[in-house]
Scaffold this motif. Sequence first.
Motif, mmCIF file in Angstrom:
data_model
loop_
_atom_site.group_PDB
_atom_site.id
_atom_site.type_symbol
_atom_site.label_atom_id
_atom_site.label_comp_id
_atom_site.label_asym_id
_atom_site.label_seq_id
_atom_site.Cartn_x
_atom_site.Cartn_y
_atom_site.Cartn_z
ATOM 1 N N ALA A 2 14.003 11.198 1.847
ATOM 2 C CA ALA A 2 13.479 10.272 2.852
ATOM 3 C C ALA A 2 12.886 9.026 2.199
ATOM 4 O O ALA A 2 12.969 7.938 2.760
ATOM 5 C CB ALA A 2 12.441 10.963 3.723
ATOM 6 N N PHE A 11 22.759 10.059 6.426
ATOM 7 C CA PHE A 11 22.620 11.253 5.597
ATOM 8 C C PHE A 11 23.671 12.249 6.048
ATOM 9 O O PHE A 11 23.721 12.625 7.219
ATOM 10 C CB PHE A 11 21.210 11.835 5.762
ATOM 11 C CG PHE A 11 20.913 13.008 4.882
ATOM 12 C CD1 PHE A 11 20.684 12.843 3.534
ATOM 13 C CD2 PHE A 11 20.857 14.289 5.411
ATOM 14 C CE1 PHE A 11 20.404 13.925 2.712
ATOM 15 C CE2 PHE A 11 20.570 15.380 4.597
ATOM 16 C CZ PHE A 11 20.347 15.193 3.249
ATOM 17 N N ILE A 22 13.799 16.885 9.054
ATOM 18 C CA ILE A 22 14.268 15.505 9.118
ATOM 19 C C ILE A 22 13.276 14.573 9.816
ATOM 20 O O ILE A 22 13.603 13.411 10.061
ATOM 21 C CB ILE A 22 15.656 15.412 9.784
ATOM 22 C CG1 ILE A 22 15.632 15.933 11.214
ATOM 23 C CG2 ILE A 22 16.696 16.132 8.952
ATOM 24 C CD1 ILE A 22 16.920 15.666 11.973
ATOM 25 N N PHE A 25 12.845 11.177 8.448
ATOM 26 C CA PHE A 25 13.926 10.209 8.667
ATOM 27 C C PHE A 25 13.666 9.338 9.898
ATOM 28 O O PHE A 25 14.234 8.268 10.033
ATOM 29 C CB PHE A 25 15.253 10.926 8.862
ATOM 30 C CG PHE A 25 15.828 11.566 7.618
ATOM 31 C CD1 PHE A 25 15.267 11.393 6.369
ATOM 32 C CD2 PHE A 25 16.964 12.351 7.714
ATOM 33 C CE1 PHE A 25 15.817 11.978 5.248
ATOM 34 C CE2 PHE A 25 17.526 12.942 6.600
ATOM 35 C CZ PHE A 25 16.953 12.755 5.366
ATOM 36 N N LYS A 28 12.573 5.650 9.578
ATOM 37 C CA LYS A 28 13.606 4.745 9.071
ATOM 38 C C LYS A 28 14.862 4.748 9.943
ATOM 39 O O LYS A 28 15.853 4.105 9.601
ATOM 40 C CB LYS A 28 13.981 5.141 7.644
ATOM 41 C CG LYS A 28 12.894 4.840 6.626
ATOM 42 C CD LYS A 28 13.402 5.140 5.230
ATOM 43 C CE LYS A 28 12.407 4.706 4.179
ATOM 44 N NZ LYS A 28 12.915 4.989 2.814
ATOM 45 N N VAL A 30 17.126 7.005 10.359
ATOM 46 C CA VAL A 30 18.246 7.535 9.584
ATOM 47 C C VAL A 30 19.089 8.433 10.487
ATOM 48 O O VAL A 30 18.547 9.256 11.228
ATOM 49 C CB VAL A 30 17.735 8.327 8.360
ATOM 50 C CG1 VAL A 30 18.863 9.056 7.661
ATOM 51 C CG2 VAL A 30 17.011 7.394 7.402
ATOM 52 N N VAL A 32 21.827 11.499 10.872
ATOM 53 C CA VAL A 32 22.210 12.710 10.137
ATOM 54 C C VAL A 32 23.569 13.161 10.659
ATOM 55 O O VAL A 32 23.783 13.242 11.872
ATOM 56 C CB VAL A 32 21.154 13.821 10.319
ATOM 57 C CG1 VAL A 32 21.570 15.091 9.599
ATOM 58 C CG2 VAL A 32 19.790 13.343 9.834
#
Length: 109
Positions: A2, A11, A22, A25, A28, A30, A32
């Motif tokens: 992270a 990711f 997660i 994450f 940000k 992010v 998955v």
Amino acid sequence: IAELIAPQGRFALIDDPASLDIVAFKRKAVSVHWELMFTRSLFDTPDIGEQGRLLDAVAELVDEGRIRTTATETLSPINAANLIEAHRRIESTTTRGKIVLEGWDSPQA
């Protein structure tokens, strides 16, 4: 991870980790992504033909020598002794690449 991943990064996983938190994450944003090579065939997805196109593309890259297998050893025939040996080598944590078992023992007459 992270800390290192870029904001709005991606990711991807191909395996099932024992645990995966997660939450870090989220800040940000992010995304998955899990990849499973059988998803299209398991669920007969609308893009199921893409699997064949992907395999054809990989076969072409192999034929051109642009990618190669990670197999480093082949044990033959497939029998209990070679299975035990392959397992021993993998457990040693010194094995590089993949070990292939091929060819079945002929049944004893």
